[in-house]
Design a protein around this motif. Structure first.
Motif, PDB file in Angstrom:
ATOM      1  N   ILE A 218      14.480   3.555  -4.586  1.00 19.55           N
ATOM      2  CA  ILE A 218      14.553   3.868  -3.618  1.00 19.55           C
ATOM      3  C   ILE A 218      13.566   3.815  -2.959  1.00 19.55           C
ATOM      4  O   ILE A 218      13.634   4.042  -1.717  1.00 19.55           O
ATOM      5  CB  ILE A 218      14.392   4.969  -4.174  1.00 19.55           C
ATOM      6  N   ILE A 219      11.797   3.372  -3.184  1.00 19.80           N
ATOM      7  CA  ILE A 219      11.393   3.010  -2.482  1.00 19.80           C
ATOM      8  C   ILE A 219      11.375   2.088  -1.229  1.00 19.80           C
ATOM      9  O   ILE A 219      11.455   2.392  -0.416  1.00 19.80           O
ATOM     10  CB  ILE A 219       9.640   3.014  -3.322  1.00 19.80           C
ATOM     11  N   ASP A 220      12.384   0.893  -2.396  1.00 17.87           N
ATOM     12  CA  ASP A 220      12.287  -0.660  -1.834  1.00 17.87           C
ATOM     13  C   ASP A 220      13.296  -0.206  -0.292  1.00 17.87           C
ATOM     14  O   ASP A 220      13.216  -0.471   0.720  1.00 17.87           O
ATOM     15  CB  ASP A 220      13.471  -1.532  -2.873  1.00 17.87           C
ATOM     16  N   ARG A 221      14.217   1.101  -0.514  1.00 20.27           N
ATOM     17  CA  ARG A 221      15.623   0.823  -0.019  1.00 20.27           C
ATOM     18  C   ARG A 221      15.264   1.523   1.199  1.00 20.27           C
ATOM     19  O   ARG A 221      15.107   1.617   2.296  1.00 20.27           O
ATOM     20  CB  ARG A 221      16.208   2.008  -0.265  1.00 20.27           C
ATOM     21  N   VAL A 222      14.267   2.534   1.621  1.00 20.11           N
ATOM     22  CA  VAL A 222      13.849   3.001   2.097  1.00 20.11           C
ATOM     23  C   VAL A 222      12.528   2.248   2.966  1.00 20.11           C
ATOM     24  O   VAL A 222      13.130   2.274   4.038  1.00 20.11           O
ATOM     25  CB  VAL A 222      12.915   4.619   1.542  1.00 20.11           C
ATOM     26  N   LEU A 223      12.179   1.379   2.704  1.00 22.45           N
ATOM     27  CA  LEU A 223      11.369   0.745   3.187  1.00 22.45           C
ATOM     28  C   LEU A 223      11.952  -0.269   3.628  1.00 22.45           C
ATOM     29  O   LEU A 223      11.751  -0.630   5.038  1.00 22.45           O
ATOM     30  CB  LEU A 223      10.536   0.144   2.584  1.00 22.45           C
ATOM     31  N   ASP A 224      12.619  -1.137   3.447  1.00 18.96           N
ATOM     32  CA  ASP A 224      13.362  -1.252   4.012  1.00 18.96           C
ATOM     33  C   ASP A 224      14.602  -1.043   5.221  1.00 18.96           C
ATOM     34  O   ASP A 224      14.914  -2.104   6.658  1.00 18.96           O
ATOM     35  CB  ASP A 224      15.085  -2.039   2.990  1.00 18.96           C
ATOM     36  N   GLU A 225      14.695   0.304   5.366  1.00 25.15           N
ATOM     37  CA  GLU A 225      15.187   1.291   6.549  1.00 25.15           C
ATOM     38  C   GLU A 225      14.060   1.071   7.516  1.00 25.15           C
ATOM     39  O   GLU A 225      14.774   1.191   8.648  1.00 25.15           O
ATOM     40  CB  GLU A 225      15.713   2.575   6.198  1.00 25.15           C
TER      41      GLU A 225
ATOM     42  N   ARG B 229       0.835  -0.819   0.484  1.00 22.99           N
ATOM     43  CA  ARG B 229       0.508  -0.079   0.461  1.00 22.99           C
ATOM     44  C   ARG B 229       0.633   0.954   0.001  1.00 22.99           C
ATOM     45  O   ARG B 229       0.765   2.117  -0.671  1.00 22.99           O
ATOM     46  CB  ARG B 229      -1.239  -0.216   1.305  1.00 22.99           C
ATOM     47  N   ILE B 230       2.038   1.374   1.202  1.00 28.82           N
ATOM     48  CA  ILE B 230       2.908   2.764   0.938  1.00 28.82           C
ATOM     49  C   ILE B 230       3.774   2.469  -0.578  1.00 28.82           C
ATOM     50  O   ILE B 230       3.886   3.657  -0.686  1.00 28.82           O
ATOM     51  CB  ILE B 230       3.769   2.286   2.253  1.00 28.82           C
ATOM     52  N   ARG B 231       3.681   1.108  -0.513  1.00 32.39           N
ATOM     53  CA  ARG B 231       5.137   1.640  -2.325  1.00 32.39           C
ATOM     54  C   ARG B 231       3.481   2.240  -3.422  1.00 32.39           C
ATOM     55  O   ARG B 231       4.433   3.094  -3.917  1.00 32.39           O
ATOM     56  CB  ARG B 231       5.107  -0.262  -2.653  1.00 32.39           C
ATOM     57  N   ALA B 232       2.599   1.769  -3.698  1.00 35.11           N
ATOM     58  CA  ALA B 232       1.545   2.351  -4.268  1.00 35.11           C
ATOM     59  C   ALA B 232       1.679   3.743  -4.635  1.00 35.11           C
ATOM     60  O   ALA B 232       1.353   4.762  -4.783  1.00 35.11           O
ATOM     61  CB  ALA B 232       0.655   1.104  -3.758  1.00 35.11           C
ATOM     62  N   GLU B 233       0.941   4.925  -3.081  1.00 30.11           N
ATOM     63  CA  GLU B 233       0.561   5.587  -2.211  1.00 30.11           C
ATOM     64  C   GLU B 233       1.771   6.359  -2.864  1.00 30.11           C
ATOM     65  O   GLU B 233       1.388   7.559  -3.749  1.00 30.11           O
ATOM     66  CB  GLU B 233       0.575   5.694  -1.162  1.00 30.11           C
TER      67      GLU B 233
END
Length: 104
Positions: free
Chosen positions: A95-102, A72-76
């Motif tokens: 970039i989104i993956d990296r931020v979410l992984d952190e 959901r966050i990725r899509a938003e």
């Protein structure tokens, strides 16, 4: 000592290598385009002697993102970035993956 310059290409190389923070001294100039690229790609620029970024200043742990919320966050985030810029920037998903992984 000769002056050192950080360019957008330098930023790209650092981010592609997995670097998230670049510290530099007073003998270094970061070009305006490099600063913009660093902001776009999530590279934190810190001049020696400057206060650390807020996230690293001991203000507490970074919030976590539940695995169920990642999609959901990725899509938003993707939709908001594309709406703001008018197109999808290169490597946005990474970039989104990296931020979410952190924030696991």
């Amino acid at each position: 000592m000769p002056r050192r310059f950080i360019t957008a290409d330098d930023v790209d190389r650092l981010v592609d290598a997995g670097t998230t923070e670049l510290r530099f001294g007073d003998d270094t100039t970061v070009t305006d385009i490099a600063r913009e690229r660093a902001r776009e790609r999530g590279l934190t620029l810190i001049r020696d002697g400057d206060a650390p970024p807020a996230a690293a200043s001991g203000s507490g742990p970074a919030p976590t993102v539940a695995a169920a919320d990642r999609g959901r966050i990725r899509a938003e985030v993707r939709a908001a970035v594309v709406a703001e810029l008018g197109s999808e920037p290169p490597q946005l998903e990474r970039i989104i993956d990296r931020v979410l992984d952190e924030h696991r």
